[in-house]
Enzyme design. Structure first.
Site, PDB file in Angstrom:
ATOM      1  N   TRP A 100      35.487  38.636  36.860  1.00 14.13           N
ATOM      2  CA  TRP A 100      36.122  39.644  36.009  1.00 14.13           C
ATOM      3  C   TRP A 100      37.128  40.475  36.774  1.00 14.13           C
ATOM      4  O   TRP A 100      38.243  40.714  36.295  1.00 14.13           O
ATOM      5  CB  TRP A 100      35.075  40.523  35.314  1.00 14.13           C
ATOM      6  N   ASP A 174      35.451  48.851  35.357  1.00 13.63           N
ATOM      7  CA  ASP A 174      35.153  47.998  34.214  1.00 13.63           C
ATOM      8  C   ASP A 174      33.625  47.941  34.149  1.00 13.63           C
ATOM      9  O   ASP A 174      32.998  47.280  34.959  1.00 13.63           O
ATOM     10  CB  ASP A 174      35.759  46.608  34.430  1.00 13.63           C
ATOM     11  N   LYS A 198      28.481  43.747  24.687  1.00  9.28           N
ATOM     12  CA  LYS A 198      27.321  43.563  25.557  1.00  9.28           C
ATOM     13  C   LYS A 198      26.258  44.603  25.250  1.00  9.28           C
ATOM     14  O   LYS A 198      25.148  44.275  24.892  1.00  9.28           O
ATOM     15  CB  LYS A 198      27.720  43.650  27.038  1.00  9.28           C
TER      16      LYS A 198
HETATM   17  C1  PLP Z   1      32.747  40.710  28.577  1.00 10.72           C
HETATM   18  C2  PLP Z   1      33.504  41.399  29.641  1.00 10.72           C
HETATM   19  C3  PLP Z   1      34.821  41.813  29.438  1.00 10.72           C
HETATM   20  C4  PLP Z   1      35.502  41.736  28.095  1.00 10.72           C
HETATM   21  O1  PLP Z   1      35.927  40.553  27.663  1.00 10.72           O
HETATM   22  P1  PLP Z   1      36.637  40.428  26.226  1.00 10.72           P
HETATM   23  O2  PLP Z   1      36.422  39.017  25.877  1.00 10.72           O
HETATM   24  O3  PLP Z   1      38.051  40.780  26.413  1.00 10.72           O
HETATM   25  O4  PLP Z   1      35.967  41.414  25.338  1.00 10.72           O
HETATM   26  C5  PLP Z   1      35.474  42.465  30.472  1.00 10.72           C
HETATM   27  N1  PLP Z   1      34.863  42.698  31.637  1.00 10.72           N
HETATM   28  C6  PLP Z   1      33.583  42.338  31.856  1.00 10.72           C
HETATM   29  C7  PLP Z   1      32.940  42.682  33.140  1.00 10.72           C
HETATM   30  C8  PLP Z   1      32.871  41.672  30.866  1.00 10.72           C
HETATM   31  O5  PLP Z   1      31.596  41.324  31.066  1.00 10.72           O
END
Ligand code: PLP
Length: 367
Positions: A100, A174, A198
């Site tokens: 990420w 994030d 989440k």
């Molecule tokens: C799920 C997640 C995202 C978001 O992803 P989208 O598909 O754009 O909603 C961003 N960062 C992390 C750490 C995640 O787990």
């Protein structure tokens, strides 16, 4: 029967929340319409929005000098929206601790000069580089850190204090995959963002919490709907917000406020419950001859537990058996393989107990 859902996202939502939403689906509080059909500027929806905002602020103890924004686009859109608003087109530092943060770093390069302050890529993202080793640029507009790497299962358990490291750029986190699972020390954070799917509610809603003094520096090219100052000025109603997702998030906030563990309530109760769940699952993995988790113990995530079967030829059999036992979505992310159990706030202790008992039984009878 409802199964235990270990999906990494969109993830399980507390059954109590779904039941309330079902009862209120066609006629919310006797107003004659569904929340989905309401004007976002009407009295009914404004009351839902205000309650959700207030509960979130209370649960996360967000200080008054931060703005709470309800946006759209998910975490991936924030990878662009944050640099569009905060980078001023200049230098930004990234800590790479998994897929990420790597994605965030790549996207930001379109809008600013992105540098890598630290990376654990060479060890396969199995640990979080210690903050004392980060090579921070004193001119950086901000430092980006993903505090829970959902795919690699690496969690930052204590938000670093950049000021104590002699660094004065704001920290952007994030926290998509562990928001509302622990208290946040806002004195160490400039901006935090999270996709909702989440730990907050349905996909489609993105939470941004930003210190007021960071607003007002967006690049010219920043789309108006993604300009934090405008969104803040219009109380998240510059454009139509994702109303139904905000409503469900509001029900999740009320559920969180009702949670108790001994003398603890709210986020602290969840934190304690999450620790029990994680200890139980990691303990079972560490004590087994079949399963392994490869993340440095100090950085193991209490939310996303990736694990491997030492005999990978048993993977399909494991997943089939788990499904038959009512344990869903345990397959690991395709980029890392193996298994992953996501045990967010909505996963009860009984779900983890059922998983551990299935895993032990599988090892005894199939391995
Ligand atoms: C799920 C997640 C995202 C978001 O992803 P989208 O598909 O754009 O909603 C961003 N960062 C992390 C750490 C995640 O787990």
């Amino acid at each position: 029967m409802r199964a235990f859902n270990f999906s990494a996202g969109p993830a399980a939502i507390p059954l109590e929340v779904l039941d309330i939403a079902a009862q209120e689906m066609t006629n919310w509080h006797g107003c004659g319409m569904s929340v989905m059909e309401m004007s976002h500027r009407g009295r009914e929806f404004i009351s839902i929005y205000e309650q959700t905002h207030q509960d979130l602020k209370e649960l996360l103890a967000v200080p008054d000098h931060f703005k709470i924004l309800f946006m759209q686009g998910g975490g991936i859109a924030e990878n662009a929206i944050v640099p569009l608003n905060l980078s001023q087109g200049q230098e930004v530092d990234f800590v790479l601790s998994g897929s990420w943060s790597q994605k965030s770093y790549l996207e930001a390069q379109k809008y600013c000069t992105a540098s890598i302050a630290a990376s654990s890529e060479s060890d396969g993202f199995r640990h979080l580089p210690d903050p004392s080793t980060w090579r921070l640029n004193s001119k950086a507009s901000y430092v980006h850190l993903c505090t829970n790497e959902t795919i690699h299962g690496v969690e930052c358990h204590e938000i670093p204090d950049l000021k104590a490291l002699g660094h004065h750029s704001p920290l952007v986190i994030d926290f998509s995959s562990h928001v509302l699972a622990n208290p946040v020390d806002w004195s160490r954070v400039g901006l935090a963002f999270a996709g909702a799917q989440k730990n907050i509610g349905p996909a489609g809603l993105t939470l941004v919490i930003v210190r007021e003094d960071l607003l007002g520096h967006a690049l010219q090219i920043c789309p108006s709907a993604f300009n934090y100052s405008l969104v803040a000025q219009f109380e998240s109603m510059y454009n139509t917000p994702p109303t139904y997702s905000i409503y469900i998030a509001g029900l999740v906030m009320q559920w969180l406020k009702r949670q108790k563990e001994g003398a603890l309530s709210g986020v602290l109760a969840l934190q304690s419950r999450n620790q029990q769940k994680a200890q139980l699952l990691y303990g079972a993995i560490d004590n087994s001859g079949l399963y392994e988790n490869r993340v440095a113990k100090a950085n193991r995530s209490a939310m996303n537990v990736p694990f491997y079967l030492k005999d990978e030829s048993l993977n399909d059999l494991f997943l089939q058996g788990a499904k038959a036992a009512g344990l869903l979505q345990l397959k690991g992310h395709k980029s890392v393989g193996g298994m992953r159990a996501s045990i967010y706030n909505a996963m009860p202790l009984e779900g983890v107990q059922a998983l551990v008992s299935f895993m032990l039984d599988f090892e005894r009878t199939k391995a």
